[in-house]
Scaffold this motif. Structure first.
Motif, PDB file in Angstrom:
ATOM      1  N   LEU A  20       1.048  -1.066  -0.305  1.00 32.91           N
ATOM      2  CA  LEU A  20      -0.086   0.069   0.391  1.00 32.91           C
ATOM      3  C   LEU A  20       0.607   1.605  -0.142  1.00 32.91           C
ATOM      4  N   GLY A  50      -4.413   5.338  -4.520  1.00 29.65           N
ATOM      5  CA  GLY A  50      -5.411   4.900  -5.054  1.00 29.65           C
ATOM      6  C   GLY A  50      -5.127   3.711  -6.473  1.00 29.65           C
ATOM      7  N   ALA A  75      -5.336  -2.004  -3.410  1.00 30.12           N
ATOM      8  CA  ALA A  75      -6.485  -2.062  -3.148  1.00 30.12           C
ATOM      9  C   ALA A  75      -6.080  -3.549  -1.789  1.00 30.12           C
ATOM     10  N   HIS A 128      -8.239  -6.792  -0.020  1.00 33.38           N
ATOM     11  CA  HIS A 128      -8.894  -7.186   0.735  1.00 33.38           C
ATOM     12  C   HIS A 128      -8.916  -8.388   2.013  1.00 33.38           C
ATOM     13  N   LEU A 150      -8.535  -0.523   4.443  1.00 32.69           N
ATOM     14  CA  LEU A 150      -8.834  -1.710   3.559  1.00 32.69           C
ATOM     15  C   LEU A 150      -9.379  -1.959   2.137  1.00 32.69           C
ATOM     16  N   ALA A 151     -10.409  -1.461   1.677  1.00 35.13           N
ATOM     17  CA  ALA A 151     -11.453  -1.218   0.342  1.00 35.13           C
ATOM     18  C   ALA A 151     -12.192  -2.267   1.228  1.00 35.13           C
ATOM     19  N   THR A 152     -12.615  -3.084   2.255  1.00 35.18           N
ATOM     20  CA  THR A 152     -13.886  -3.435   2.603  1.00 35.18           C
ATOM     21  C   THR A 152     -13.530  -4.198   3.904  1.00 35.18           C
ATOM     22  N   ASP A 157     -13.231  -0.457 -10.027  1.00 39.78           N
ATOM     23  CA  ASP A 157     -12.454   0.315  -9.919  1.00 39.78           C
ATOM     24  C   ASP A 157     -10.600  -0.724 -10.207  1.00 39.78           C
ATOM     25  N   GLN A 170      -4.983  -4.782  -6.973  1.00 41.08           N
ATOM     26  CA  GLN A 170      -6.149  -5.543  -5.733  1.00 41.08           C
ATOM     27  C   GLN A 170      -5.222  -6.947  -5.368  1.00 41.08           C
ATOM     28  N   ARG A 174      -4.577   9.146   0.284  1.00 39.90           N
ATOM     29  CA  ARG A 174      -6.156   8.456  -0.309  1.00 39.90           C
ATOM     30  C   ARG A 174      -7.058   9.569  -0.377  1.00 39.90           C
ATOM     31  N   ASN A 233      -9.034  11.656  -3.078  1.00 33.94           N
ATOM     32  CA  ASN A 233     -10.381  11.341  -4.215  1.00 33.94           C
ATOM     33  C   ASN A 233     -10.827  12.611  -3.959  1.00 33.94           C
TER      34      ASN A 233
END
Length: 674
Positions: free
Chosen positions: A490, A496, A499, A501, A522-524, A564, A568, A669, A673
């Motif tokens: 990261l 950006g 990402a 997961h 974290l993305a999610t 996206d 990943q 980030r 954004n």
């Protein structure tokens, strides 16, 4: 004087203990078959290959490599053996070349244990063949000879072994390829090829000549550079020049599969499909940064003295040069010690074979003389090794503080001045590598970016004794290692463009994941339970399918607007808890197809816990690079096959650097954004 053989020519062998050294420029499989007086191989027990590397009087390499050493003791062969055939084959199913016509011609040399070359043969004239009988060592009227054969087989190992009369040829060829695939999964990938320019400054910095080190340069690997930030990693575009590697002993042979030549006008030659704007010149040599060494004195090491287009590339090449130098100097030391051992053993056998010298002063004197010669040879080898290690240690002390962020340890001050980068770096540091002879010297383990294969962080027990406490602690360390690697990825990617997961079905990795979850990078949120596992895998496999279809159809602009486009990374903890056969199949799909379209897999698991999956798990295990949270000697180099001890790159205890870096990544980030 070395006999340079041509196909069909033979040459007498002056000794029965010898080595066959193979150099091919690309990883190949080396093996040997034993046959009787009628030329018949009596069974699979008469075949030496990576899955069964040792036979009486014969030992071959345990893995595919660009360079091999096959050890022979002809007196120890069974009496029924009259011929030993040396086999070379291209590994299948690993994404490498499929025919010898696409690689440099293999070079085979027969040497004594002292390194003196007896005979050599360059296997030329190969095209569609994927397996070849390079040499045969045969017995004729009580004496041994070597013959250059060069018989190739387009049908691969199965056809070759069938031609030698082995009934189980196809099954044996399959088991050999299986053993090779497992070996390649444990190996450290070689750096890209180098050019002749890459040696100029390194030769000036080399110390006094040491013992013969006959290993050629490394093979090739992957793409030549990082993808620019404005270009998707799975979108075709112009390519730059291939980066050189960093061996110090002379240029590696050119790879015919990567070199194109324009035909002369009117020659009617093949069409040159190379890109008209592709840069093909060598990178510039580094600027002089230190005065030349005085005669008789070793040169002072300088950080970035390898060739390259930038300081980052020069340091990358220099690290690989140090790695190759360490492999070679230790190989030379081990070879010298083996020679000393065999010589002493032979001299002691001669003493014991004479009844008159077994007892009394004459026998004792002969034994003492043999031991003294052995000690002298070992001392000379150790002195040469110590000299080379001193030079490499001095170089490491200069290079380590100068490494950029992506190559640096977590305790390097460069991390305290972290700023989000604007470009993707060439490579990433996964840890350090060392050998048993070099406890105080380790070399950074760098892998190219974008990642070409996923990672399996083994949470099982280490093979090194005394390196861990209980299994729960190792599992925690394994997850800490995964988080440290994810944080590094990261941090080194532009905001950006990467990402992460996480799948944590039972929530056992919550404490280790805290730096990622608390910083909001974290993305999610981490997926929990069987439902969470299925949802994340479904989304990522669907993404791989969409991007593959778009790229193959030449319609990359038609991707859904909400997709996206960042790289990943999926971290899977506590496998196989919460996984069924469908989920395992999806993991295999991501491991095989994901890296080409920007989806990468990082497994944190103990293979024994997933043993119930049996053969279903084996392809997934082999497709990932296994690393460990504690020191472990399971990685092999692509040149001589040393077993290197891997040490993970962990955050120092009680350090807040990881939290600080992730907080800066999150802030970058948010700013990006806006």
């Amino acid at each position: 004087m070395t006999a340079e053989l041509v196909r069909g020519q033979n040459h007498p062998l002056p000794q029965v203990r010898l080595e066959v050294r193979v150099s091919a420029g690309k990883p190949i499989v080396a093996g040997a078959t034993l046959s009787d007086e009628q030329g018949r191989v009596r069974g699979v027990e008469w075949v030496a290959h990576p899955g069964a590397p040792t036979l009486p009087g014969l030992e071959v390499s345990k893995q595919a490599a660009a360079d091999h050493r096959l050890a022979f003791d002809l007196d120890a062969l069974p009496q029924a053996v009259h011929r030993v055939s040396v086999l070379l084959a291209l590994p299948t199913g690993v994404g490498g070349p499929v025919r010898f016509g696409a690689v440099a011609a293999p070079f085979v040399a027969v040497t004594g244990l002292d390194g003196h070359e007896v005979a050599s043969y360059t296997v030329t004239g190969l095209d569609t063949e994927s397996a070849v009988v390079a040499l045969e060592v045969y017995r004729r009227q009580g004496a041994w000879k070597v013959r250059a054969v060069g018989q190739g087989y387009a049908g691969g190992l199965a056809e070759l072994l069938t031609d030698q009369g082995l009934p189980e040829a196809r099954q044996l060829a399959g088991s050999i390829n299986e053993a090779v695939a497992q070996g390649l999964a444990r190996s450290v990938a070689a750096p890209p090829p180098r050019t002749a320019e890459a040696d100029r400054s390194r030769q000036a910095a080399a110390s006094a000549p040491g013992p013969d080190q006959p290993y050629p340069g490394p093979g090739t690997q992957g793409a030549s550079g990082a993808v620019p930030p404005q270009q998707s990693p799975y979108t075709p575009g112009p390519q730059g020049a291939t980066n050189p590697g960093t061996g110090h002993q002379g240029p590696a042979p050119a790879d015919p599969s990567q070199v194109t030549q324009s035909p002369s006008p009117g020659a009617g030659g093949p069409v040159d499909y190379s890109h008209p704007r592709r840069q093909t010149s060598a990178p510039p040599p580094p600027p002089p940064t230190a005065p030349p060494a005085q005669p008789g004195q070793p040169a002072q090491p300088v950080a970035g003295d390898a060739t390259g287009w930038s300081m980052e590339e020069r340091l990358y090449n220099q690290v690989w040069g140090m790695f190759e130098d360490l492999a070679r100097t230790v190989a030379a030391y081990r070879s010298a010690v083996d020679f000393a051992d065999s010589r002493m053993e032979k001299e002691l056998d001669q003493v014991l074979s004479d009844p008159r010298s077994r007892i009394g002063g004459q026998g004792d004197a002969a034994r003492e003389t043999a031991r003294a010669k052995h000690a002298q040879l070992v001392d000379q080898a150790r002195a040469a090794l110590d000299r080379d290690l001193a030079q490499l240690t001095a170089e490491a002390e200069v290079v380590e503080p100068a490494l950029p962020m992506a190559y640096a340890r977590w305790d390097n001050p460069v991390w305290h001045g972290y700023r989000a980068p604007m470009e993707i770096p060439m490579a990433l540091r996964l840890g350090d590598l060392r050998l048993p002879e070099t406890e105080n010297l380790s070399i950074p383990m760098l892998v190219r970016l974008p990642l070409e294969r996923g990672l399996w962080i083994d949470s099982g027990r280490s093979s090194l004794e005394g390196t861990l406490a209980d299994s729960d602690q190792v599992r925690r360390l394994a997850m800490d290692t995964a988080v440290a690697h994810a944080a590094r990825l990261l941090a080194v990617y532009p905001p950006g463009e990467f990402a992460v997961h996480v799948i944590d079905p039972a929530g056992t990795g919550a404490s280790s994941l805290a730096p990622l979850t608390q910083s909001g990078v974290l993305a999610t949120p981490p997926a929990a339970g069987a439902t969470g596992v299925a949802d994340v895998l479904q989304r990522l496999t669907q993404r791989v399918d969409l991007v593959q279809m778009a790229v193959r159809g030449g319609a990359a602009d038609s991707l859904p607007p909400g997709l996206d486009t960042a790289e990943q990374l999926l971290i899977v903890n506590d496998f196989p808890h919460g996984f069924d056969d469908r989920a395992v199949t999806q993991l295999r799909y991501l491991a095989d197809e994901g890296p080409a379209v920007g989806v990468h897999l990082m497994m944190v698991a103990d293979r024994e816990d997933a043993a119930a999956y049996g053969p279903l798990l084996d392809p997934l295990w082999r497709s990932l690079l296994r690393i460990t949270p504690v020191p472990d000697d399971h990685l092999a180099d692509p040149w001589v096959g040393h077993a290197w001890t891997y040490e993970p790159s962990l955050v120092p205890a009680n350090s807040q650097v990881l939290h600080q870096v992730l907080a800066a990544v999150a802030a970058a980030r948010r700013s990006w954004n806006r």
